[in-house]
Write a protein that holds these residues in place. Sequence first.
Motif, short mmCIF file in Angstrom:
data_model
loop_
_atom_site.label_atom_id
_atom_site.label_comp_id
_atom_site.label_asym_id
_atom_site.label_seq_id
_atom_site.Cartn_x
_atom_site.Cartn_y
_atom_site.Cartn_z
N MET A 151 0.84 -1.20 0.00
CA MET A 151 0.00 0.00 0.00
C MET A 151 0.88 1.25 0.00
O MET A 151 1.91 1.30 0.65
N SER A 152 0.44 2.24 -0.74
CA SER A 152 1.22 3.49 -0.84
C SER A 152 0.58 4.59 -0.01
O SER A 152 -0.59 4.92 -0.22
N THR A 153 1.34 5.14 0.92
CA THR A 153 0.87 6.27 1.73
C THR A 153 1.87 7.41 1.74
O THR A 153 1.51 8.54 2.08
N VAL A 154 3.11 7.15 1.37
CA VAL A 154 4.16 8.16 1.41
C VAL A 154 4.01 9.10 0.21
O VAL A 154 3.89 8.66 -0.94
N LYS A 155 4.03 10.39 0.47
CA LYS A 155 3.88 11.36 -0.60
C LYS A 155 5.17 11.52 -1.40
O LYS A 155 6.27 11.45 -0.84
N VAL A 156 5.02 11.74 -2.68
CA VAL A 156 6.17 11.95 -3.56
C VAL A 156 6.96 13.17 -3.11
O VAL A 156 8.20 13.14 -3.02
N ALA A 157 6.27 14.26 -2.81
CA ALA A 157 6.94 15.49 -2.40
C ALA A 157 7.75 15.29 -1.11
O ALA A 157 8.84 15.85 -0.96
N GLU A 158 7.23 14.48 -0.19
CA GLU A 158 7.95 14.20 1.05
C GLU A 158 9.23 13.43 0.77
O GLU A 158 10.27 13.67 1.39
N THR A 159 9.15 12.51 -0.17
CA THR A 159 10.32 11.72 -0.55
C THR A 159 11.40 12.62 -1.14
O THR A 159 12.59 12.50 -0.81
N ILE A 160 10.99 13.54 -1.97
CA ILE A 160 11.94 14.49 -2.58
C ILE A 160 12.58 15.36 -1.51
O ILE A 160 13.79 15.63 -1.53
N LYS A 161 11.80 15.82 -0.54
CA LYS A 161 12.34 16.66 0.53
C LYS A 161 13.36 15.89 1.37
O LYS A 161 14.39 16.46 1.80
N LYS A 162 13.12 14.61 1.63
CA LYS A 162 14.08 13.81 2.39
C LYS A 162 15.40 13.69 1.63
O LYS A 162 16.49 13.75 2.23
N VAL A 163 15.32 13.55 0.31
CA VAL A 163 16.53 13.48 -0.50
C VAL A 163 17.26 14.82 -0.46
O VAL A 163 18.50 14.86 -0.38
N GLN A 164 16.51 15.91 -0.47
CA GLN A 164 17.13 17.23 -0.40
C GLN A 164 17.89 17.41 0.91
O GLN A 164 18.96 18.03 0.94
#
Length: 226
Positions: A1-14
């Motif tokens: 199941m997918s609950t993690v937002k794409v934008a949040e993933t990008i921010k973590k990488v930043q």
Amino acid sequence: MSTVKVAETIKKVQVILQDKTSVRWPEQELLDWFNLAQQDIVNHRPDSKSETLLFECNEGTRQVIPAQALRLIAVQRNEDSGKQVYSVITQVEQDILDQQHEDWHNPSRSADKIQHYTYDDRLPKEFMLFPGAKAGHKIRIAISTAPVFIKIEPGKFDTDEQVIGLDDTYVNPIMDYMLYRAYSKNVDFGQGNLAMAAYQSYANALGIKAQMDRAISPQPEITSSN
């Protein structure tokens, strides 16, 4: 199941890149690498994005999966309610059929009940049925599909609600792949080792997951056809 937002993933990488203000790596660039990461994961792990569907057969042995599918995962069972046929379909090696039923591709052998299927990894969008199917016969199959290409308008990253296209367990490999691509941009600045380390972490994560899945997944013995 997918609950993690794409934008949040990008921010973590930043945060890991120490580039929260997108000076060296623009958000749109990281989003491109996010999409590439999902595609690459599905290429290596077809089961990471899978679904089952009711498949209507063509006449004969050779079948082609739907256009939206990347590859076949399994043929599960007959599922033709009109004929009350729900029996399982087992996988066999094509060599067995070739040796025991040399004319098994003959259209005259088509039947309302499929017993076995064969699959060649070199032809990921095709599979063979034994006996050959009659046109319109229905079976249940599992396929791998491509993740949806994510688009986010500039300036909307803080409010975008789209979630990743794979299960949440793939967040870390996605991030590792994004970091690999990001560090590769800075190879001339001495970040080649960081790029290789990120890719190794990505590859290891997929390999470890694959080994764990095989360890806990039932592996029925494949027997010869009757």
